[in-house]
Design a protein around this motif. Structure first.
Motif, PDB file in Angstrom:
ATOM      1  N   ASN A 218      -0.137  -7.838  -4.990  1.00 42.84           N
ATOM      2  CA  ASN A 218      -1.338  -7.117  -5.400  1.00 42.84           C
ATOM      3  C   ASN A 218      -2.549  -7.449  -4.533  1.00 42.84           C
ATOM      4  O   ASN A 218      -3.304  -6.559  -4.133  1.00 42.84           O
ATOM      5  CB  ASN A 218      -1.640  -7.364  -6.882  1.00 42.84           C
ATOM      6  CG  ASN A 218      -1.839  -8.834  -7.220  1.00 42.84           C
ATOM      7  OD1 ASN A 218      -1.200  -9.713  -6.646  1.00 42.84           O
ATOM      8  ND2 ASN A 218      -2.717  -9.112  -8.176  1.00 42.84           N
ATOM      9  N   VAL A 219      -2.749  -8.725  -4.189  1.00 43.62           N
ATOM     10  CA  VAL A 219      -3.917  -9.051  -3.376  1.00 43.62           C
ATOM     11  C   VAL A 219      -3.686  -8.687  -1.904  1.00 43.62           C
ATOM     12  O   VAL A 219      -4.622  -8.329  -1.189  1.00 43.62           O
ATOM     13  CB  VAL A 219      -4.319 -10.536  -3.517  1.00 43.62           C
ATOM     14  CG1 VAL A 219      -4.885 -10.805  -4.890  1.00 43.62           C
ATOM     15  CG2 VAL A 219      -3.181 -11.459  -3.217  1.00 43.62           C
ATOM     16  N   GLY A 220      -2.441  -8.744  -1.430  1.00 48.75           N
ATOM     17  CA  GLY A 220      -2.139  -8.288  -0.079  1.00 48.75           C
ATOM     18  C   GLY A 220      -2.422  -6.806   0.090  1.00 48.75           C
ATOM     19  O   GLY A 220      -2.906  -6.357   1.127  1.00 48.75           O
ATOM     20  N   LYS A 221      -2.129  -6.042  -0.941  1.00 45.04           N
ATOM     21  CA  LYS A 221      -2.423  -4.608  -0.927  1.00 45.04           C
ATOM     22  C   LYS A 221      -3.931  -4.376  -0.803  1.00 45.04           C
ATOM     23  O   LYS A 221      -4.389  -3.517  -0.033  1.00 45.04           O
ATOM     24  CB  LYS A 221      -1.890  -3.964  -2.209  1.00 45.04           C
ATOM     25  CG  LYS A 221      -2.128  -2.472  -2.325  1.00 45.04           C
ATOM     26  CD  LYS A 221      -1.410  -1.934  -3.556  1.00 45.04           C
ATOM     27  CE  LYS A 221      -1.596  -0.424  -3.698  1.00 45.04           C
ATOM     28  NZ  LYS A 221      -2.838  -0.067  -4.363  1.00 45.04           N
ATOM     29  N   ALA A 222      -4.718  -5.181  -1.518  1.00 48.23           N
ATOM     30  CA  ALA A 222      -6.170  -5.061  -1.425  1.00 48.23           C
ATOM     31  C   ALA A 222      -6.657  -5.374  -0.014  1.00 48.23           C
ATOM     32  O   ALA A 222      -7.586  -4.734   0.492  1.00 48.23           O
ATOM     33  CB  ALA A 222      -6.839  -5.988  -2.441  1.00 48.23           C
ATOM     34  N   ALA A 223      -6.023  -6.350   0.649  1.00 45.56           N
ATOM     35  CA  ALA A 223      -6.412  -6.702   2.018  1.00 45.56           C
ATOM     36  C   ALA A 223      -6.135  -5.546   2.977  1.00 45.56           C
ATOM     37  O   ALA A 223      -6.971  -5.202   3.822  1.00 45.56           O
ATOM     38  CB  ALA A 223      -5.663  -7.953   2.465  1.00 45.56           C
ATOM     39  N   ARG A 224      -4.965  -4.952   2.857  1.00 44.66           N
ATOM     40  CA  ARG A 224      -4.632  -3.819   3.731  1.00 44.66           C
ATOM     41  C   ARG A 224      -5.581  -2.651   3.499  1.00 44.66           C
ATOM     42  O   ARG A 224      -5.981  -1.966   4.453  1.00 44.66           O
ATOM     43  CB  ARG A 224      -3.174  -3.407   3.521  1.00 44.66           C
ATOM     44  CG  ARG A 224      -2.170  -4.393   4.131  1.00 44.66           C
ATOM     45  CD  ARG A 224      -0.735  -3.876   4.056  1.00 44.66           C
ATOM     46  NE  ARG A 224      -0.238  -3.893   2.689  1.00 44.66           N
ATOM     47  CZ  ARG A 224       0.359  -4.942   2.131  1.00 44.66           C
ATOM     48  NH1 ARG A 224       0.513  -6.067   2.821  1.00 44.66           N
ATOM     49  NH2 ARG A 224       0.804  -4.884   0.885  1.00 44.66           N
ATOM     50  N   GLU A 225      -5.938  -2.429   2.249  1.00 44.57           N
ATOM     51  CA  GLU A 225      -6.880  -1.345   1.950  1.00 44.57           C
ATOM     52  C   GLU A 225      -8.257  -1.627   2.552  1.00 44.57           C
ATOM     53  O   GLU A 225      -9.018  -0.687   2.818  1.00 44.57           O
ATOM     54  CB  GLU A 225      -6.990  -1.156   0.440  1.00 44.57           C
ATOM     55  CG  GLU A 225      -5.724  -0.568  -0.187  1.00 44.57           C
ATOM     56  CD  GLU A 225      -5.775  -0.548  -1.708  1.00 44.57           C
ATOM     57  OE1 GLU A 225      -6.697  -1.185  -2.282  1.00 44.57           O
ATOM     58  OE2 GLU A 225      -4.885   0.073  -2.321  1.00 44.57           O
ATOM     59  N   ALA A 226      -8.564  -2.902   2.782  1.00 49.74           N
ATOM     60  CA  ALA A 226      -9.831  -3.285   3.407  1.00 49.74           C
ATOM     61  C   ALA A 226      -9.735  -3.315   4.928  1.00 49.74           C
ATOM     62  O   ALA A 226     -10.703  -3.707   5.598  1.00 49.74           O
ATOM     63  CB  ALA A 226     -10.271  -4.651   2.884  1.00 49.74           C
ATOM     64  N   GLY A 227      -8.585  -2.916   5.475  1.00 51.12           N
ATOM     65  CA  GLY A 227      -8.435  -2.834   6.922  1.00 51.12           C
ATOM     66  C   GLY A 227      -7.950  -4.099   7.588  1.00 51.12           C
ATOM     67  O   GLY A 227      -8.057  -4.239   8.815  1.00 51.12           O
ATOM     68  N   VAL A 228      -7.380  -5.049   6.805  1.00 52.95           N
ATOM     69  CA  VAL A 228      -6.879  -6.304   7.365  1.00 52.95           C
ATOM     70  C   VAL A 228      -5.354  -6.242   7.425  1.00 52.95           C
ATOM     71  O   VAL A 228      -4.699  -6.148   6.377  1.00 52.95           O
ATOM     72  CB  VAL A 228      -7.314  -7.507   6.503  1.00 52.95           C
ATOM     73  CG1 VAL A 228      -6.707  -8.793   7.050  1.00 52.95           C
ATOM     74  CG2 VAL A 228      -8.835  -7.607   6.457  1.00 52.95           C
ATOM     75  N   PRO A 229      -4.759  -6.273   8.616  1.00 54.95           N
ATOM     76  CA  PRO A 229      -3.286  -6.264   8.711  1.00 54.95           C
ATOM     77  C   PRO A 229      -2.701  -7.449   7.958  1.00 54.95           C
ATOM     78  O   PRO A 229      -3.099  -8.594   8.183  1.00 54.95           O
ATOM     79  CB  PRO A 229      -3.016  -6.380  10.220  1.00 54.95           C
ATOM     80  CG  PRO A 229      -4.301  -5.993  10.882  1.00 54.95           C
ATOM     81  CD  PRO A 229      -5.397  -6.364   9.942  1.00 54.95           C
ATOM     82  N   THR A 230      -1.765  -7.171   7.058  1.00 61.43           N
ATOM     83  CA  THR A 230      -1.267  -8.229   6.186  1.00 61.43           C
ATOM     84  C   THR A 230       0.227  -8.077   5.961  1.00 61.43           C
ATOM     85  O   THR A 230       0.706  -6.998   5.617  1.00 61.43           O
ATOM     86  CB  THR A 230      -1.996  -8.207   4.825  1.00 61.43           C
ATOM     87  OG1 THR A 230      -3.408  -8.328   5.042  1.00 61.43           O
ATOM     88  CG2 THR A 230      -1.524  -9.341   3.925  1.00 61.43           C
ATOM     89  N   LEU A 231       0.945  -9.188   6.150  1.00 57.96           N
ATOM     90  CA  LEU A 231       2.376  -9.259   5.886  1.00 57.96           C
ATOM     91  C   LEU A 231       2.592  -9.911   4.534  1.00 57.96           C
ATOM     92  O   LEU A 231       2.032 -10.972   4.250  1.00 57.96           O
ATOM     93  CB  LEU A 231       3.058 -10.084   6.982  1.00 57.96           C
ATOM     94  CG  LEU A 231       4.524 -10.485   6.770  1.00 57.96           C
ATOM     95  CD1 LEU A 231       5.431  -9.256   6.817  1.00 57.96           C
ATOM     96  CD2 LEU A 231       4.959 -11.517   7.810  1.00 57.96           C
ATOM     97  N   THR A 232       3.395  -9.285   3.679  1.00 57.11           N
ATOM     98  CA  THR A 232       3.705  -9.870   2.377  1.00 57.11           C
ATOM     99  C   THR A 232       4.900 -10.802   2.536  1.00 57.11           C
ATOM    100  O   THR A 232       6.042 -10.352   2.696  1.00 57.11           O
ATOM    101  CB  THR A 232       4.017  -8.779   1.341  1.00 57.11           C
ATOM    102  OG1 THR A 232       2.890  -7.913   1.211  1.00 57.11           O
ATOM    103  CG2 THR A 232       4.331  -9.400  -0.017  1.00 57.11           C
TER     104      THR A 232
END
Length: 394
Positions: A116-130
């Motif tokens: 859930n928080v990784g999804k928020a990071a991606r929505e903020a434009g931060v490339p994120t691997l779960t």
């Protein structure tokens, strides 16, 4: 070293529909290794259970956002990072730190296990691997993206039961001439200020610089510098490098090691009176709440942090003594604290109810929250801080 009884996982907030269901609790016992002096609790809870869906979002603390922005500014200058550099943050949460790296045009990647928080990071434009970090994850990221010039691990090094595997992951990520920055609460501050509420099932280890040196060395990483920080009641920022590129440690490393040794934390003697001081914190807080209730005075809480749940459960505080608390995080609003079943509302409840006292559970954010809660004084309300010792602010 300290027996806090049994407690539920500190971030397992309950929905109203769950209040009639059984709630699991686990022993919360802080222990000290007689050989290496690493303070730790038994790994009774699988991190996948805790972190796959997580209630903590870093961006709800303005002071923490400012801390992250300052760190990025300083790291860019210190390490000479530029558009060709690659920065990786482990346990990157909702992108609170890496958004500053993105804004500076640096290539970056967050590694965050919570969906859930990784999804928020991606929505903020931060490339994120779960993913959780281990040696395999570190090697895979390096193969795909190349070695990192800087690997950031803020407030995660204590959250992993397999510290050797996690440390091997850090080494796999970082370039042979790169840097690893690790922020973790300092056991020296925890002991000196009786910050026992930061002991909970998400934290498997509690570090001095000496024990962090030993842990990082298991994967060939050498501590070359350390900064003492005010965050979380007193933290250390460790700067480490692969052994071949490290060089001698700074004077600051020697100074902190000397302070730890003087406090007795490099042997067993420095820990013997901690449990007695914890008992005093508990007694003082309970006495205050009971006396306030007898006087007919109303007390409400502010914040629903994980550390607050250690304090509430250890003290046995329930809605008869603390009818509710409030929190800025919408995820927690409408839920109940684990174990103690105290309802959580939005912060505007305080202005509506005008309680006589507001018990500040995230006491480590005292400066920030004293400013945010200044309006409580308008009706004569007072802020109460339970740690390092009970204090009713004027």
């Amino acid at each position: 070293m300290l027996d806090l009884g049994a407690s539920p996982p500190c971030e397992s907030f309950l929905a109203e529909s769950e209040l009639d269901r059984p709630e699991p609790t686990y022993p919360l016992h802080l222990r000290l290794c007689g050989s290496c002096h690493l303070a730790q609790i038994p790994p009774l809870i699988d991190p996948a259970t805790t972190f796959s869906e997580y209630a903590y979002f870093s961006s709800f603390s303005s002071s923490w956002l400012a801390h992250a922005e300052t760190f990025v500014d300083q790291a860019v200058d210190r390490l000479g990072l530029d558009g060709g550099s690659f920065v990786v943050e482990v346990a990157s949460n909702d992108g609170y730190l890496l958004r500053n790296v993105v804004e500076r045009g640096l290539r970056c990647l967050g590694i965050e296990p919570s969906v859930n928080v990784g999804k928020a990071a991606r929505e903020a434009g931060v490339p994120t691997l779960t993913a959780f970090l281990d040696s395999g994850t570190g090697a895979a990221v390096r193969d795909e993206h190349g070695p990192a010039d800087l690997v950031v691990a803020n407030n995660v090094y204590a959250h992993v039961p397999d510290i050797r595997g996690f440390t091997a992951g850090l080494r796999a990520l970082v370039a042979d001439d790169g840097w690893v920055s690790v922020e973790v609460q300092h056991l020296l501050s925890l002991i000196e200020s009786t910050q026992y509420d930061t002991i909970y099932h998400e934290h498997f280890q509690y570090y001095t610089v000496a024990t962090a040196q030993r842990a990082l060395a298991t994967a060939g990483l050498t501590v070359v510098d350390v900064e003492r920080l005010p965050t979380h009641g007193g933290s250390i920022r460790l700067w480490a490098r692969p052994e071949a590129a490290a060089g001698p440690p700074s004077e600051r490393v020697h100074a902190v090691l000397t302070a730890e040794k003087a406090a007795g934390l490099h042997e067993m003697s420095g820990y013997t009176d901690f449990a007695a001081r914890v008992a005093e914190v508990r007694t003082d807080l309970l006495d205050f709440l009971i006396q306030a209730r007898r006087r007919g005075e109303r007390v409400a809480g502010y914040g629903a942090p994980g550390k607050g749940n250690t304090l509430l459960n250890h003290c046995g505080i329930r809605p008869d003594l603390l009818p509710y608390t409030v929190d800025r995080n919408p995820y927690k609003q409408g839920r109940y604290t684990p174990g103690t079943r105290i309802p959580i509302f939005a912060p505007d409840r305080l202005a509506h109810d005008r309680p006589d006292y507001v018990l500040v559970l995230p006491w480590n954010l005292r400066a920030e929250l004293t400013e945010q809660l200044a309006y409580v004084a308008e009706w004569g309300g007072r802020l109460v801080f339970p740690i390092p010792r009970l204090e009713v602010a004027p």
